[in-house]
Design a protein around this motif. Structure first.
Motif, PDB file in Angstrom:
ATOM      1  N   ASN A 121       0.830  -1.209   0.000  1.00  0.00           N
ATOM      2  CA  ASN A 121       0.000   0.000   0.000  1.00  0.00           C
ATOM      3  C   ASN A 121       0.862   1.255   0.000  1.00  0.00           C
ATOM      4  O   ASN A 121       0.583   2.206  -0.735  1.00  0.00           O
ATOM      5  CB  ASN A 121      -0.898   0.036   1.237  1.00  0.00           C
ATOM      6  N   ALA A 122       1.906   1.266   0.844  1.00  0.00           N
ATOM      7  CA  ALA A 122       2.780   2.449   0.927  1.00  0.00           C
ATOM      8  C   ALA A 122       3.353   2.738  -0.461  1.00  0.00           C
ATOM      9  O   ALA A 122       3.405   3.892  -0.904  1.00  0.00           O
ATOM     10  CB  ALA A 122       3.890   2.217   1.949  1.00  0.00           C
ATOM     11  N   GLY A 132      -1.804  10.532   2.352  1.00  0.00           N
ATOM     12  CA  GLY A 132      -2.452  10.203   3.613  1.00  0.00           C
ATOM     13  C   GLY A 132      -3.892   9.780   3.392  1.00  0.00           C
ATOM     14  O   GLY A 132      -4.316   9.553   2.250  1.00  0.00           O
ATOM     15  N   TYR A 165     -13.631  -1.653   0.997  1.00  0.00           N
ATOM     16  CA  TYR A 165     -13.714  -0.194   1.068  1.00  0.00           C
ATOM     17  C   TYR A 165     -12.440   0.430   0.491  1.00  0.00           C
ATOM     18  O   TYR A 165     -11.332   0.068   0.859  1.00  0.00           O
ATOM     19  CB  TYR A 165     -13.911   0.278   2.516  1.00  0.00           C
ATOM     20  N   ARG A 166     -12.616   1.378  -0.413  1.00  0.00           N
ATOM     21  CA  ARG A 166     -11.486   2.094  -0.983  1.00  0.00           C
ATOM     22  C   ARG A 166     -11.842   3.576  -0.956  1.00  0.00           C
ATOM     23  O   ARG A 166     -12.976   3.944  -1.225  1.00  0.00           O
ATOM     24  CB  ARG A 166     -11.204   1.623  -2.419  1.00  0.00           C
ATOM     25  N   GLY A 213      -5.504  -3.411  -6.947  1.00  0.00           N
ATOM     26  CA  GLY A 213      -5.863  -3.532  -5.544  1.00  0.00           C
ATOM     27  C   GLY A 213      -7.205  -4.193  -5.421  1.00  0.00           C
ATOM     28  O   GLY A 213      -7.946  -4.310  -6.399  1.00  0.00           O
ATOM     29  N   THR A 214      -7.519  -4.641  -4.216  1.00  0.00           N
ATOM     30  CA  THR A 214      -8.743  -5.408  -4.047  1.00  0.00           C
ATOM     31  C   THR A 214      -9.648  -4.815  -2.987  1.00  0.00           C
ATOM     32  O   THR A 214     -10.796  -5.229  -2.855  1.00  0.00           O
ATOM     33  CB  THR A 214      -8.393  -6.832  -3.602  1.00  0.00           C
ATOM     34  N   GLY A 215      -9.144  -3.868  -2.191  1.00  0.00           N
ATOM     35  CA  GLY A 215      -9.940  -3.370  -1.073  1.00  0.00           C
ATOM     36  C   GLY A 215      -9.999  -4.395   0.054  1.00  0.00           C
ATOM     37  O   GLY A 215     -10.786  -4.248   0.983  1.00  0.00           O
ATOM     38  N   LEU A 216      -9.165  -5.420  -0.040  1.00  0.00           N
ATOM     39  CA  LEU A 216      -9.191  -6.471   0.984  1.00  0.00           C
ATOM     40  C   LEU A 216      -7.930  -6.471   1.847  1.00  0.00           C
ATOM     41  O   LEU A 216      -7.910  -7.042   2.941  1.00  0.00           O
ATOM     42  CB  LEU A 216      -9.304  -7.852   0.321  1.00  0.00           C
ATOM     43  N   LEU A 268      -6.249  -4.397   3.811  1.00  0.00           N
ATOM     44  CA  LEU A 268      -6.263  -3.940   5.207  1.00  0.00           C
ATOM     45  C   LEU A 268      -7.220  -4.760   6.065  1.00  0.00           C
ATOM     46  O   LEU A 268      -6.986  -4.948   7.254  1.00  0.00           O
ATOM     47  CB  LEU A 268      -6.618  -2.451   5.284  1.00  0.00           C
ATOM     48  N   PHE A 322       0.658   3.549   9.640  1.00  0.00           N
ATOM     49  CA  PHE A 322      -0.068   2.409  10.195  1.00  0.00           C
ATOM     50  C   PHE A 322       0.678   1.957  11.443  1.00  0.00           C
ATOM     51  O   PHE A 322       1.883   1.733  11.392  1.00  0.00           O
ATOM     52  CB  PHE A 322      -0.193   1.295   9.148  1.00  0.00           C
TER      53      PHE A 322
HETATM   54  P1  ADP Z   1      -6.536  -1.809  -1.782  1.00  0.00           P
HETATM   55  O1  ADP Z   1      -5.197  -1.192  -1.586  1.00  0.00           O
HETATM   56  O2  ADP Z   1      -6.477  -3.101  -2.489  1.00  0.00           O
HETATM   57  O3  ADP Z   1      -7.557  -0.862  -2.317  1.00  0.00           O
HETATM   58  P2  ADP Z   1      -6.663  -2.007   1.124  1.00  0.00           P
HETATM   59  O4  ADP Z   1      -7.655  -2.707   1.998  1.00  0.00           O
HETATM   60  O5  ADP Z   1      -5.237  -2.400   1.272  1.00  0.00           O
HETATM   61  O6  ADP Z   1      -7.154  -2.230  -0.351  1.00  0.00           O
HETATM   62  O7  ADP Z   1      -6.805  -0.444   1.362  1.00  0.00           O
HETATM   63  C1  ADP Z   1      -8.099   0.156   1.382  1.00  0.00           C
HETATM   64  C2  ADP Z   1      -8.008   1.610   0.960  1.00  0.00           C
HETATM   65  O8  ADP Z   1      -7.297   2.351   1.960  1.00  0.00           O
HETATM   66  C3  ADP Z   1      -7.235   1.855  -0.323  1.00  0.00           C
HETATM   67  O9  ADP Z   1      -8.033   1.678  -1.452  1.00  0.00           O
HETATM   68  C4  ADP Z   1      -6.806   3.300  -0.149  1.00  0.00           C
HETATM   69  O10 ADP Z   1      -7.879   4.151  -0.498  1.00  0.00           O
HETATM   70  C5  ADP Z   1      -6.566   3.409   1.353  1.00  0.00           C
HETATM   71  N1  ADP Z   1      -5.135   3.247   1.717  1.00  0.00           N
HETATM   72  C6  ADP Z   1      -4.528   2.112   2.133  1.00  0.00           C
HETATM   73  N2  ADP Z   1      -3.230   2.325   2.400  1.00  0.00           N
HETATM   74  C7  ADP Z   1      -2.991   3.633   2.151  1.00  0.00           C
HETATM   75  C8  ADP Z   1      -1.827   4.490   2.237  1.00  0.00           C
HETATM   76  N3  ADP Z   1      -0.644   4.015   2.631  1.00  0.00           N
HETATM   77  N4  ADP Z   1      -1.986   5.800   1.886  1.00  0.00           N
HETATM   78  C9  ADP Z   1      -3.187   6.278   1.488  1.00  0.00           C
HETATM   79  N5  ADP Z   1      -4.307   5.538   1.390  1.00  0.00           N
HETATM   80  C10 ADP Z   1      -4.213   4.231   1.712  1.00  0.00           C
END
Ligand code: ADP
Length: 268
Positions: free
Chosen positions: A161-162, A193, A207-208, A218-221, A223, A250
């Motif tokens: 994600n980063a 952020g 959720y994205r 990405g999958t929204g899964l 986190l 995080f």
């Molecule tokens: P994905 O990355 O597959 O969309 P995640 O569950 O990993 O799914 O993340 C959910 C959402 O949180 C992402 O779609 C993004 O909008 C936000 N997000 C996650 N990590 C970060 C980050 N390091 N900086 C900014 N937004 C982030």
């Protein structure tokens, strides 16, 4: 697979609602609504990469001989990237359902954080190639009571994600400090952020924050899986924003392993 997942999700929803003893008609309507929202979301995530693969493969088949080397390479690269995206999505879905059905039971034991960080960085090597990663682990860190396989996945998702949500060339920090019987780990980046109202919701499945995130792999899964794994190991994970500059942080808190018992030597 899709049907089984959806049925399983619907069943889980039904069970929770039953436990709360809500009215049956409302229950069915709510289950149906969630079932169809889940189906829409999953089929979008499956169909987008599939459409790209199909499109590129068709072009390659029809026009391959007329294209130059670079043109063909572009199409095969798309096929590979999108197939990898599908692969990741299915792996994430499976992790999620295995977690929810109780099939994943963490096997915790004393783990050296430096080793897991090392293997997560190695696995994320290609993804992190355009970023500067700084690792700062305190010298007095105790061993952690973790399942190293699950925890490597958590770190991998956070690093992924980063790299995805912060610009190329930016810096990613991984830090760890001891806090009594626990260890606090932070993964921070220099991206935009996370909007404060979304800090909790980003841990929800699918959720994205931005609609355009759909275009990014990405999958929204990721986190949701991180939180599920971390909590199953007796830890916590929360999202925040940096105070010194733009970027997400995080923060994880994880239990230290019991200190090894030092046998006292019997004095003669
Ligand atoms: P994905 O990355 O597959 O969309 P995640 O569950 O990993 O799914 O993340 C959910 C959402 O949180 C992402 O779609 C993004 O909008 C936000 N997000 C996650 N990590 C970060 C980050 N390091 N900086 C900014 N937004 C982030």
């Amino acid at each position: 697979l899709l049907d089984a997942l959806i049925d399983q999700a619907a069943l889980a929803i039904e069970r929770v609602n039953l436990a709360e003893d809500v009215d049956r008609a409302r229950l069915t309507a709510e289950t149906e609504r969630l079932r169809s929202a889940l189906l829409t979301s999953i089929s979008h995530d499956l169909r987008t990469p599939l459409a790209s693969i199909l499109g590129s493969a068709t072009s390659l088949n029809s026009y391959g001989p007329m294209l130059d080397e670079a043109g063909r390479k572009e199409l095969t690269a798309t096929i590979q990237e999108e197939a990898e995206r599908l692969n990741r999505f299915i792996a994430n879905l499976l992790d999620m359902t295995r977690l929810e059905s109780g099939a994943i039971r963490p096997r915790t034991g004393p783990v050296d954080l430096a080793e897991v960080v090392g293997s997560a960085l190695e696995r994320a090597g290609a993804i992190l190639a355009g970023h500067r990663v700084e690792v700062d682990l305190a010298a007095d860190l105790p061993m952690l009571d973790l399942d190293s396989v699950l925890f490597e996945q958590v770190l991998f998702n956070l690093l992924d994600n980063a790299a995805k949500y912060a610009p190329p060339g930016s810096r990613i920090d991984v830090r760890a400090r001891r806090e009594g019987e626990r260890v606090r780990i932070e993964v921070q980046d220099e991206g935009d952020g996370i909007p404060p109202p979304d800090l909790e919701r980003i841990f929800d499945k699918f959720y994205r924050v931005h609609a355009q995130d759909r275009q990014r792999a990405g999958t929204g899964l990721g986190l949701a899986i991180c939180r599920g794994f971390v909590e199953a190991m007796g830890g916590t994970i929360a999202a925040g924003n940096r105070t010194d500059r733009a970027g997400a942080v995080f923060t994880l808190s994880l239990p230290a392993a019991d200190p090894p018992r030092i046998e006292e030597e019997a004095s003669p």
